[in-house]
Design an enzyme around this catalytic site. Structure first.
Site, PDB file in Angstrom:
ATOM      1  N   ASP A   1      56.471 -21.948 -18.928  1.00  0.00           N
ATOM      2  CA  ASP A   1      57.678 -21.854 -19.755  1.00  0.00           C
ATOM      3  C   ASP A   1      57.733 -20.545 -20.543  1.00  0.00           C
ATOM      4  OD1 ASP A   1      58.439 -24.280 -18.842  1.00  0.00           O
ATOM      5  OD2 ASP A   1      57.984 -25.400 -20.668  1.00  0.00           O
TER       6      ASP A   1
ATOM      7  N   GLU B   1      51.460  10.890 -14.315  1.00  0.00           N
ATOM      8  CA  GLU B   1      50.929   9.519 -14.460  1.00  0.00           C
ATOM      9  C   GLU B   1      51.148   8.696 -13.186  1.00  0.00           C
ATOM     10  OE1 GLU B   1      49.969   7.952 -17.692  1.00  0.00           O
ATOM     11  OE2 GLU B   1      49.736  10.038 -18.329  1.00  0.00           O
TER      12      GLU B   1
ATOM     13  N   HIS C   1      46.591  -1.084  -5.223  1.00  0.00           N
ATOM     14  CA  HIS C   1      45.722  -2.254  -5.424  1.00  0.00           C
ATOM     15  C   HIS C   1      46.503  -3.548  -5.614  1.00  0.00           C
ATOM     16  CE1 HIS C   1      42.395  -4.702  -6.710  1.00  0.00           C
ATOM     17  NE2 HIS C   1      42.833  -4.808  -7.947  1.00  0.00           N
TER      18      HIS C   1
HETATM   19  C1  HEM Z   1      45.315  -6.830 -10.510  1.00  0.00           C
HETATM   20  C2  HEM Z   1      41.957  -3.470 -11.471  1.00  0.00           C
HETATM   21  C3  HEM Z   1      38.821  -5.824  -8.600  1.00  0.00           C
HETATM   22  C4  HEM Z   1      42.400  -8.673  -7.106  1.00  0.00           C
HETATM   23  C5  HEM Z   1      44.664  -5.733 -11.044  1.00  0.00           C
HETATM   24  C6  HEM Z   1      45.224  -4.816 -12.008  1.00  0.00           C
HETATM   25  C7  HEM Z   1      44.280  -3.885 -12.268  1.00  0.00           C
HETATM   26  C8  HEM Z   1      43.122  -4.194 -11.478  1.00  0.00           C
HETATM   27  C9  HEM Z   1      44.396  -2.701 -13.218  1.00  0.00           C
HETATM   28  C10 HEM Z   1      46.634  -4.882 -12.604  1.00  0.00           C
HETATM   29  C11 HEM Z   1      46.755  -5.918 -13.680  1.00  0.00           C
HETATM   30  C12 HEM Z   1      47.416  -7.204 -13.249  1.00  0.00           C
HETATM   31  O1  HEM Z   1      48.358  -7.161 -12.435  1.00  0.00           O
HETATM   32  O2  HEM Z   1      46.989  -8.255 -13.730  1.00  0.00           O
HETATM   33  C13 HEM Z   1      40.809  -3.833 -10.776  1.00  0.00           C
HETATM   34  C14 HEM Z   1      39.567  -3.100 -10.834  1.00  0.00           C
HETATM   35  C15 HEM Z   1      38.674  -3.775 -10.043  1.00  0.00           C
HETATM   36  C16 HEM Z   1      39.378  -4.910  -9.464  1.00  0.00           C
HETATM   37  C17 HEM Z   1      39.323  -1.824 -11.616  1.00  0.00           C
HETATM   38  C18 HEM Z   1      37.245  -3.479  -9.737  1.00  0.00           C
HETATM   39  C19 HEM Z   1      36.441  -2.799 -10.523  1.00  0.00           C
HETATM   40  C20 HEM Z   1      39.536  -6.755  -7.892  1.00  0.00           C
HETATM   41  C21 HEM Z   1      39.007  -7.574  -6.829  1.00  0.00           C
HETATM   42  C22 HEM Z   1      40.023  -8.354  -6.382  1.00  0.00           C
HETATM   43  C23 HEM Z   1      41.181  -8.045  -7.198  1.00  0.00           C
HETATM   44  C24 HEM Z   1      37.566  -7.551  -6.305  1.00  0.00           C
HETATM   45  C25 HEM Z   1      40.042  -9.347  -5.271  1.00  0.00           C
HETATM   46  C26 HEM Z   1      39.427  -9.168  -4.115  1.00  0.00           C
HETATM   47  C27 HEM Z   1      43.459  -8.453  -7.941  1.00  0.00           C
HETATM   48  C28 HEM Z   1      44.675  -9.261  -7.916  1.00  0.00           C
HETATM   49  C29 HEM Z   1      45.513  -8.719  -8.896  1.00  0.00           C
HETATM   50  C30 HEM Z   1      44.803  -7.606  -9.499  1.00  0.00           C
HETATM   51  C31 HEM Z   1      44.968 -10.435  -7.017  1.00  0.00           C
HETATM   52  C32 HEM Z   1      46.916  -9.211  -9.270  1.00  0.00           C
HETATM   53  C33 HEM Z   1      47.952  -8.567  -8.401  1.00  0.00           C
HETATM   54  C34 HEM Z   1      49.330  -9.118  -8.691  1.00  0.00           C
HETATM   55  O3  HEM Z   1      49.446 -10.341  -8.773  1.00  0.00           O
HETATM   56  O4  HEM Z   1      50.266  -8.358  -8.803  1.00  0.00           O
HETATM   57  N1  HEM Z   1      43.388  -5.344 -10.735  1.00  0.00           N
HETATM   58  N2  HEM Z   1      40.663  -4.906  -9.933  1.00  0.00           N
HETATM   59  N3  HEM Z   1      40.853  -7.071  -8.092  1.00  0.00           N
HETATM   60  N4  HEM Z   1      43.573  -7.495  -8.900  1.00  0.00           N
HETATM   61 FE1  HEM Z   1      42.133  -6.168  -9.377  1.00  0.00          FE
END
Ligand code: HEM
Length: 456
Positions: free
Chosen positions: A213, A278, A324
């Site tokens: 919500d 950026e 990512h």
């Molecule tokens: C989102 C960084 C590792 C899966 C994000 C975000 C950042 C980030 C900055 C954006 C914030 C957000 O949307 O909540 C990193 C860094 C990592 C890392 C620096 C390693 C040092 C991982 C790993 C996975 C992963 C290992 C999975 C295999 C995701 C997912 C999202 C996300 C699913 C959300 C995407 C969305 O719903 O839009 N990550 N991450 N991340 N990350 Fe990572």
């Protein structure tokens, strides 16, 4: 009525009309799964049991004296909003497949866990996700880890005291293989960030009515059914009422200096100037440092961090397919893959992670992310994301390359970036960005129900 894990309505956890099984589920579920627990300060203990009876007695006592339920956590949160009264610390437990064996469970019992990734353990699955060989992992992770104990709170004092108390209760037969200290990072706006300086933890599957919500949802539906994170705990006294979740734990070291250099090189290579520079980092992550989604805006825009967006109409010229967050959640499909991420940054910094200081002022190691996520199925959520999406240079479109943040595997393919936001002109093909995140070890765990732990 058994808990409906596929129910398409957010869970009104405090509704007086909640059925008995769902109430029992909430009274026996660990916190931090359905809703993130405060864990600004966190201690992680990696434990090996060498005596089944003593290991069981330790966990039984831990669960009976120091672990609260998901329901208690949610009540504490509600009380905090009303009265400002701080909640109690979080203690969470995950048990690996080797841990279940060490606690005396038979092969037949462990085989009740349907997830093959969990049953194999992380060391057996490294080739699938292109992880480094186990010999290159940190020492603690090379050993057979039976349980992970997570202790979290807003202040370091309570966490340290609780950790020492728990360590004092460990039987002599048990061994602490390793310890990690998690330390939350925030930017000046107060948003949680990771070590490259970007807002993190914003996009999450939401399960509870109050959480859903509170989110605007015009194009992206943040609601997910409970089965995204929960499954019946097969070894609990009553799996109809007692649930748990698969927990992936990975220590991911970040070379911040290299990442910052890559951002600069990319900005220079595309001749980006001023605030447009950026965009280089945003093309790698999919959000600007302040969390603004690149598919929505060409520049960071400040304010509350949006999550109500999809990539419809973005052919990769706004947010590259490889970014990512686009790799790990394409949004227009594969919703069932998204995990409840509950990671915590580790390592201390003398610089300010969010600012524009030059790369040479940045750490090359010793800092990173203790990546943790709760899954209904590891094989089709965490492992699938890493293997089929992040490590796949052809995901969604040929020639996009690996996930520049977490991609593991050969980076031989050349890639192009849009020169201007939303414009078709692409840069000449160039080498993919180097790997700056290194997996140092980890394990797959199951976070059992409190009923299981208290009945040991
Ligand atoms: C989102 C960084 C590792 C899966 C994000 C975000 C950042 C980030 C900055 C954006 C914030 C957000 O949307 O909540 C990193 C860094 C990592 C890392 C620096 C390693 C040092 C991982 C790993 C996975 C992963 C290992 C999975 C295999 C995701 C997912 C999202 C996300 C699913 C959300 C995407 C969305 O719903 O839009 N990550 N991450 N991340 N990350 Fe990572």
């Amino acid at each position: 009525m058994p808990v409906d894990l596929e129910n398409q309505h957010p869970l009104a956890w405090d509704s007086p009309t909640l059925d008995a099984d769902t109430k029992a589920m909430l009274d026996n579920l660990q916190p931090n799964i359905l809703h993130a627990h405060v864990r600004e300060h966190m201690s992680v203990l990696l434990v090996q049991f060498n005596d089944a009876a003593e290991g069981k007695a330790f966990l039984r006592n831990l669960a009976s004296t120091k672990m609260k339920s998901a329901r208690t956590h949610l009540e504490e949160l509600r009380d905090f909003v009303v009265t400002g009264m701080e909640g109690t610390p979080y203690v969470g437990v995950g048990v690996s497949q080797a841990g279940y064996h060490a606690l005396g469970h038979s092969d037949a019992e462990v085989s009740l866990f349907a997830d093959e990734t969990f049953r194999a353990g992380m060391k057996q699955r490294i080739t699938l996700v292109s992880d480094p060989p186990v010999e290159e992992w940190e020492q603690a992770y090379r050993l057979e880890i039976h349980a992970v104990i997570l202790i979290g709170d807003a202040t370091p004092g309570t966490v340290d005291a609780l950790r020492e108390e728990i360590l004092g209760e460990l039987p002599a037969s048990a061994q602490v293989l390793g310890k990690e200290i998690g330390l939350g990072l925030r930017n000046p706006a107060g948003d949680g960030i990771e070590h490259f300086g970007y807002v993190d933890g914003r996009s999450q599957p939401l399960f509870l009515k109050d959480d859903v919500d509170a989110e605007p949802a015009t194009v992206w539906n943040p609601f997910f059914p409970l089965g995204n994170a929960l499954l019946p705990d097969p070894l609990s006294p009553n799996p109809v009422q007692h649930h748990g979740s698969y927990l992936v734990f990975r220590k991911l070291e970040q070379n911040v200096r290299a990442f910052r250099q890559i951002e600069q090189d990319l900005a220079n290579g595309l001749s980006l100037t001023g605030i447009d520079r950026e965009r280089a980092g945003a093309m790698l992550v999919g959000r600007f440092r302040d969390g603004t989604p690149l598919t929505s805006k060409p520049k960071p825009s400040g304010g509350p961090v949006p999550n109500d967006f999809v990539y419809d109409g973005d052919d990769g010229t706004r947010c590259p397919f490889s970014a990512h967050i686009r790799k790990t959640n394409p949004r227009s499909f594969g919703r069932e893959v998204l995990m409840a991420r509950r990671g915590q940054t580790y390592g201390t910094r003398t610089d300010q992670p969010w600012d524009d200081s030059p790369p040479q002022d940045r750490p090359t190691g010793g800092v990173g992310l203790l990546f943790m996520a709760f899954n209904g199925a590891l094989v089709s959520q965490f492992e699938f994301t890493q293997q089929k999406w992040a490590n796949n240079p052809k995901f969604q479109k040929p020639g996009t390359g690996l996930d520049p943040v977490i991609g593991q595997g050969p980076r031989d393919l050349q890639v192009s970036f849009p020169k201007a936001w939303g414009q078709p002109e692409l840069s000449p093909p160039q080498a993919q960005v180097a790997q700056t995140v290194t997996m140092k070890g980890g394990e797959y765990f199951f976070a059992p129900s409190l009923a299981y732990l208290r009945g040991l």
